[in-house]
Design a protein around this motif. Sequence first.
Motif, PDB file in Angstrom:
ATOM      1  N   CYS A  13       0.854  -1.179   0.000  1.00 13.50           N
ATOM      2  CA  CYS A  13       0.000   0.000   0.000  1.00 13.50           C
ATOM      3  C   CYS A  13       0.896   1.237   0.000  1.00 13.50           C
ATOM      4  O   CYS A  13       1.766   1.375   0.861  1.00 13.50           O
ATOM      5  N   ASN A  15      -0.070   4.155   0.650  1.00 10.38           N
ATOM      6  CA  ASN A  15      -0.546   5.095   1.663  1.00 10.38           C
ATOM      7  C   ASN A  15       0.026   4.781   3.047  1.00 10.38           C
ATOM      8  O   ASN A  15       0.580   5.646   3.699  1.00 10.38           O
ATOM      9  N   GLN A  40      -7.940  -3.463  -2.243  1.00 10.17           N
ATOM     10  CA  GLN A  40      -8.001  -2.427  -1.226  1.00 10.17           C
ATOM     11  C   GLN A  40      -7.184  -2.845  -0.014  1.00 10.17           C
ATOM     12  O   GLN A  40      -7.207  -3.997   0.394  1.00 10.17           O
ATOM     13  N   SER A  46      -7.078   2.288   1.378  1.00 16.12           N
ATOM     14  CA  SER A  46      -6.581   2.848   0.130  1.00 16.12           C
ATOM     15  C   SER A  46      -6.601   1.807  -0.986  1.00 16.12           C
ATOM     16  O   SER A  46      -6.425   0.617  -0.751  1.00 16.12           O
ATOM     17  N   ASP A  48      -4.519   2.508  -3.590  1.00 18.69           N
ATOM     18  CA  ASP A  48      -3.237   2.859  -4.218  1.00 18.69           C
ATOM     19  C   ASP A  48      -2.205   1.785  -3.831  1.00 18.69           C
ATOM     20  O   ASP A  48      -1.434   1.942  -2.899  1.00 18.69           O
TER      21      ASP A  48
END
Length: 53
Positions: A13, A15, A40, A46, A48
């Motif tokens: 991730c 984030n 996710q 997130s 990303d």
Amino acid sequence: MASELSAHERSRCRNCGFEAPGGDDAWRRIEVPKLGRMTQCPNCGSTDIITSR
């Protein structure tokens, strides 16, 4: 051989830094209208996510 490569792939991730193998059950899968299925982060929510070997 493809299964050998995917076993070494890690997803992270961008984030919060959570990491797990790509495709692992630790990741959440969500359906997003017009985009389809996305991965996710279970820690921060997130989408990303990056995958590397």
